[in-house]
Motif scaffolding. Structure first.
Motif, PDB file in Angstrom:
ATOM      1  N   HIS A  89       0.857  -1.182   0.000  1.00 14.08           N
ATOM      2  CA  HIS A  89       0.000   0.000   0.000  1.00 14.08           C
ATOM      3  C   HIS A  89       0.895   1.236   0.000  1.00 14.08           C
ATOM      4  O   HIS A  89       1.670   1.446   0.943  1.00 14.08           O
ATOM      5  CB  HIS A  89      -0.903   0.023   1.235  1.00 14.08           C
ATOM      6  N   GLN A  90       0.794   2.050  -1.042  1.00 19.30           N
ATOM      7  CA  GLN A  90       1.614   3.253  -1.117  1.00 19.30           C
ATOM      8  C   GLN A  90       1.233   4.225  -0.007  1.00 19.30           C
ATOM      9  O   GLN A  90       0.056   4.487   0.224  1.00 19.30           O
ATOM     10  CB  GLN A  90       1.434   3.938  -2.469  1.00 19.30           C
ATOM     11  N   SER A  91       2.223   4.763   0.684  1.00 17.65           N
ATOM     12  CA  SER A  91       1.954   5.717   1.753  1.00 17.65           C
ATOM     13  C   SER A  91       1.344   6.994   1.190  1.00 17.65           C
ATOM     14  O   SER A  91       1.774   7.485   0.143  1.00 17.65           O
ATOM     15  CB  SER A  91       3.247   6.045   2.500  1.00 17.65           C
ATOM     16  N   ILE A  92       0.354   7.538   1.899  1.00 17.78           N
ATOM     17  CA  ILE A  92      -0.215   8.823   1.516  1.00 17.78           C
ATOM     18  C   ILE A  92       0.489   9.959   2.239  1.00 17.78           C
ATOM     19  O   ILE A  92       0.169  11.130   2.021  1.00 17.78           O
ATOM     20  CB  ILE A  92      -1.729   8.874   1.819  1.00 17.78           C
ATOM     21  N   VAL A  93       1.446   9.622   3.091  1.00 19.12           N
ATOM     22  CA  VAL A  93       2.166  10.626   3.877  1.00 19.12           C
ATOM     23  C   VAL A  93       3.586  10.825   3.366  1.00 19.12           C
ATOM     24  O   VAL A  93       4.049  11.954   3.195  1.00 19.12           O
ATOM     25  CB  VAL A  93       2.184  10.226   5.369  1.00 19.12           C
ATOM     26  N   GLU A  94       4.291   9.710   3.119  1.00 17.89           N
ATOM     27  CA  GLU A  94       5.676   9.765   2.654  1.00 17.89           C
ATOM     28  C   GLU A  94       5.772   9.069   1.294  1.00 17.89           C
ATOM     29  O   GLU A  94       5.467   7.883   1.185  1.00 17.89           O
ATOM     30  CB  GLU A  94       6.612   9.071   3.648  1.00 17.89           C
ATOM     31  N   PRO A  95       6.179   9.770   0.247  1.00 21.92           N
ATOM     32  CA  PRO A  95       6.170   9.179  -1.104  1.00 21.92           C
ATOM     33  C   PRO A  95       7.068   7.959  -1.263  1.00 21.92           C
ATOM     34  O   PRO A  95       6.813   7.116  -2.130  1.00 21.92           O
ATOM     35  CB  PRO A  95       6.643  10.332  -2.003  1.00 21.92           C
ATOM     36  N   ASP A  96       8.112   7.848  -0.454  1.00 26.15           N
ATOM     37  CA  ASP A  96       9.030   6.713  -0.583  1.00 26.15           C
ATOM     38  C   ASP A  96       8.678   5.551   0.353  1.00 26.15           C
ATOM     39  O   ASP A  96       9.425   4.570   0.417  1.00 26.15           O
ATOM     40  CB  ASP A  96      10.471   7.156  -0.283  1.00 26.15           C
ATOM     41  N   SER A  97       7.583   5.666   1.086  1.00 20.17           N
ATOM     42  CA  SER A  97       7.225   4.659   2.088  1.00 20.17           C
ATOM     43  C   SER A  97       6.004   3.856   1.663  1.00 20.17           C
ATOM     44  O   SER A  97       5.239   4.261   0.787  1.00 20.17           O
ATOM     45  CB  SER A  97       6.970   5.331   3.440  1.00 20.17           C
ATOM     46  N   VAL A  98       5.832   2.711   2.326  1.00 26.74           N
ATOM     47  CA  VAL A  98       4.702   1.824   2.047  1.00 26.74           C
ATOM     48  C   VAL A  98       4.186   1.239   3.353  1.00 26.74           C
ATOM     49  O   VAL A  98       4.858   1.278   4.382  1.00 26.74           O
ATOM     50  CB  VAL A  98       5.101   0.660   1.113  1.00 26.74           C
ATOM     51  N   VAL A  99       2.986   0.696   3.281  1.00 27.04           N
ATOM     52  CA  VAL A  99       2.479  -0.211   4.307  1.00 27.04           C
ATOM     53  C   VAL A  99       2.439  -1.585   3.673  1.00 27.04           C
ATOM     54  O   VAL A  99       1.780  -1.786   2.639  1.00 27.04           O
ATOM     55  CB  VAL A  99       1.089   0.194   4.815  1.00 27.04           C
ATOM     56  N   LEU A 100       3.188  -2.520   4.253  1.00 29.08           N
ATOM     57  CA  LEU A 100       3.201  -3.886   3.737  1.00 29.08           C
ATOM     58  C   LEU A 100       2.107  -4.702   4.424  1.00 29.08           C
ATOM     59  O   LEU A 100       2.051  -4.757   5.650  1.00 29.08           O
ATOM     60  CB  LEU A 100       4.560  -4.541   3.984  1.00 29.08           C
ATOM     61  N   GLU A 101       1.248  -5.303   3.636  1.00 24.61           N
ATOM     62  CA  GLU A 101       0.191  -6.188   4.152  1.00 24.61           C
ATOM     63  C   GLU A 101       0.612  -7.636   3.881  1.00 24.61           C
ATOM     64  O   GLU A 101       0.844  -8.018   2.735  1.00 24.61           O
ATOM     65  CB  GLU A 101      -1.136  -5.884   3.475  1.00 24.61           C
ATOM     66  N   ILE A 102       0.723  -8.411   4.941  1.00 23.75           N
ATOM     67  CA  ILE A 102       1.191  -9.792   4.862  1.00 23.75           C
ATOM     68  C   ILE A 102       0.051 -10.749   5.198  1.00 23.75           C
ATOM     69  O   ILE A 102      -0.678 -10.536   6.173  1.00 23.75           O
ATOM     70  CB  ILE A 102       2.354 -10.033   5.839  1.00 23.75           C
ATOM     71  N   ALA A 103      -0.091 -11.813   4.406  1.00 23.17           N
ATOM     72  CA  ALA A 103      -1.098 -12.848   4.683  1.00 23.17           C
ATOM     73  C   ALA A 103      -0.514 -14.207   4.319  1.00 23.17           C
ATOM     74  O   ALA A 103       0.506 -14.307   3.640  1.00 23.17           O
ATOM     75  CB  ALA A 103      -2.372 -12.579   3.882  1.00 23.17           C
ATOM     76  N   ASN A 104      -1.184 -15.256   4.815  1.00 23.90           N
ATOM     77  CA  ASN A 104      -0.792 -16.649   4.508  1.00 23.90           C
ATOM     78  C   ASN A 104       0.683 -16.898   4.804  1.00 23.90           C
ATOM     79  O   ASN A 104       1.438 -17.430   3.979  1.00 23.90           O
ATOM     80  CB  ASN A 104      -1.110 -16.971   3.043  1.00 23.90           C
ATOM     81  N   LEU A 105       1.081 -16.528   6.014  1.00 24.88           N
ATOM     82  CA  LEU A 105       2.479 -16.649   6.430  1.00 24.88           C
ATOM     83  C   LEU A 105       2.794 -18.048   6.925  1.00 24.88           C
ATOM     84  O   LEU A 105       2.043 -18.649   7.699  1.00 24.88           O
ATOM     85  CB  LEU A 105       2.776 -15.641   7.558  1.00 24.88           C
ATOM     86  N   SER A 106       3.925 -18.582   6.478  1.00 22.20           N
ATOM     87  CA  SER A 106       4.449 -19.844   7.003  1.00 22.20           C
ATOM     88  C   SER A 106       5.958 -19.832   6.827  1.00 22.20           C
ATOM     89  O   SER A 106       6.506 -19.071   6.027  1.00 22.20           O
ATOM     90  CB  SER A 106       3.837 -21.054   6.297  1.00 22.20           C
ATOM     91  N   ARG A 107       6.647 -20.707   7.552  1.00 21.72           N
ATOM     92  CA  ARG A 107       8.090 -20.782   7.442  1.00 21.72           C
ATOM     93  C   ARG A 107       8.481 -21.745   6.327  1.00 21.72           C
ATOM     94  O   ARG A 107       7.902 -22.830   6.198  1.00 21.72           O
ATOM     95  CB  ARG A 107       8.705 -21.251   8.764  1.00 21.72           C
ATOM     96  N   LYS A 108       9.461 -21.371   5.542  1.00 21.91           N
ATOM     97  CA  LYS A 108       9.983 -22.266   4.523  1.00 21.91           C
ATOM     98  C   LYS A 108      10.849 -23.341   5.171  1.00 21.91           C
ATOM     99  O   LYS A 108      11.430 -23.130   6.223  1.00 21.91           O
ATOM    100  CB  LYS A 108      10.829 -21.489   3.515  1.00 21.91           C
ATOM    101  N   SER A 109      10.910 -24.489   4.537  1.00 18.22           N
ATOM    102  CA  SER A 109      11.774 -25.549   5.028  1.00 18.22           C
ATOM    103  C   SER A 109      13.214 -25.050   5.045  1.00 18.22           C
ATOM    104  O   SER A 109      13.711 -24.499   4.065  1.00 18.22           O
ATOM    105  CB  SER A 109      11.669 -26.764   4.100  1.00 18.22           C
ATOM    106  N   GLY A 110      13.859 -25.180   6.219  1.00 13.39           N
ATOM    107  CA  GLY A 110      15.230 -24.699   6.363  1.00 13.39           C
ATOM    108  C   GLY A 110      15.304 -23.215   6.595  1.00 13.39           C
ATOM    109  O   GLY A 110      16.397 -22.641   6.547  1.00 13.39           O
ATOM    110  N   GLY A 111      14.169 -22.580   6.903  1.00  9.25           N
ATOM    111  CA  GLY A 111      14.146 -21.136   7.071  1.00  9.25           C
ATOM    112  C   GLY A 111      14.262 -20.659   8.488  1.00  9.25           C
ATOM    113  O   GLY A 111      13.742 -19.601   8.846  1.00  9.25           O
ATOM    114  N   GLU A 112      14.913 -21.425   9.349  1.00  2.62           N
ATOM    115  CA  GLU A 112      15.100 -21.010  10.748  1.00  2.62           C
ATOM    116  C   GLU A 112      16.022 -19.806  10.817  1.00  2.62           C
ATOM    117  O   GLU A 112      16.897 -19.616   9.985  1.00  2.62           O
ATOM    118  CB  GLU A 112      15.721 -22.147  11.567  1.00  2.62           C
ATOM    119  N   LEU A 113      15.795 -18.982  11.866  1.00  3.12           N
ATOM    120  CA  LEU A 113      16.688 -17.850  12.097  1.00  3.12           C
ATOM    121  C   LEU A 113      18.059 -18.334  12.515  1.00  3.12           C
ATOM    122  O   LEU A 113      18.167 -19.321  13.213  1.00  3.12           O
ATOM    123  CB  LEU A 113      16.095 -16.941  13.177  1.00  3.12           C
TER     124      LEU A 113
END
Length: 214
Positions: free
Chosen positions: A190-214
Motif C-alpha cells: 500500500h503506497q503511503s499517503i504521507v511519505e512518497p518513498d514509504s509503504v504499508v506492507l500487508e502480509i497474509a498466509n504466512l508460514s516458514r519455509k523448510s530450512g528457514g530457521e533464524l
C-alpha cells in the motif's frame, strides 16, 4: 502541533469526537515526550503528519471492528491511533504489547484519557502468544526488519487468516527479498499517503519455509 484536525483518513471520514480524541492524544504525547523518549525529537514538530496520519493508514488498509495486536507499541503508533479510530465503530479492540514500563504507563494514560478501545500488555513480544491467543490483525511500526517481524507474527499467522501490517521506508524491497528466503507469504504493498518513498506492507498466509530457521 503544526497541523489542522484530521477530518478524513485516506478517504475515511471521522467524527468531530474522534478528531478531538486524536488531538488530545497529540497533546498528551508532547507532554510525556518531555520526560520519555517516545519518538525522535526532531519529528515531534510534525506530529500529525509524520506519526498520527501515518499510523492511521493501518486502519484504512483493514477497516472494520477487528481485533488487533500491536507489537512494540512504544509511543502509541500505530496502536493507540487504531484504538481511537475503533471508537467510531464502538467495536473492535487493540492489545498493545510493550515491555518498557514507562512507555506502558504512557499508553495506559492515553487509552484512559481518550476513551480508546484498547488495553496494554506489559510483556515481551516473544511471550505474548501465550496470553493473546488469536487476533484478526497485527501491526508494528519502527520496530524491526521484516524478517524479525514475521518471526514475531508466526505464532498468530501460521495456518490462520490473520493479517499483518507494517510501515516500511524506501528500502523495503531489500527487507522483502531477505524475508522471502525464510518465509512464504502473500504481499500487498500500500503506497503511503504521507511519505512518497514509504509503504504499508500487508502480509497474509504466512508460514516458514523448510530450512528457514533464524
Amino acid at each position: 502541533m503544526n497541523a489542522s484536525p484530521i477530518e478524513s483518513i485516506n478517504g475515511l471520514r471521522v467524527s468531530r469526537e474522534t478528531q478531538q480524541r486524536l488531538e488530545h492524544f497529540g497533546h498528551l504525547f508532547i507532554k510525556w515526550s518531555k520526560t520519555i523518549n517516545l519518538v525522535a525529537p526532531s519529528t515531534i514538530g510534525d506530529l500529525y503528519r509524520r506519526h498520527i496520519m501515518d499510523s492511521a493508514q493501518i486502519f484504512s488498509c483493514f477497516p472494520g471492528p477487528k481485533r488487533w495486536i500491536d507489537l512494540g507499541s512504544g509511543g502509541g503508533f500505530p496502536g493507540i491511533i487504531t484504538a481511537i479510530l475503533l471508537t467510531e465503530l464502538k467495536d473492535g479492540w487493540v492489545d498493545l504489547v510493550e515491555s518498557n514500563g514507562k512507555k506502558a504507563a504512557f499508553l495506559r494514560v492515553a487509552l484512559q484519557e481518550t476513551g480508546a478501545r484498547g488495553s496494554v500488555r506489559t510483556m515481551r513480544i516473544e511471550s505474548a502468544p501465550l496470553t493473546l491467543k488469536e487476533c484478526d490483525a497485527l501491526s508494528a511500526r519502527a520496530l524491526a526488519d521484516l524478517s524479525q517481524l514475521l518471526e514475531y507474527c508466526l505464532p498468530w499467522m501460521d495456518g490462520t487468516p490473520t493479517r499483518a501490517f507494517f510501515h516500511k521506508g524506501r528500502d523495503y524491497q531489500l527487507e522483502v527479498d531477505k524475508a522471502d528466503g525464510r518465509f512464504k507469504f502473500d504481499l500487498i504493498k500500500h503506497q503511503s499517503i504521507v511519505e512518497p518513498d514509504s509503504v504499508v506492507l500487508e502480509i497474509a498466509n504466512l508460514s516458514r519455509k523448510s530450512g528457514g530457521e533464524l
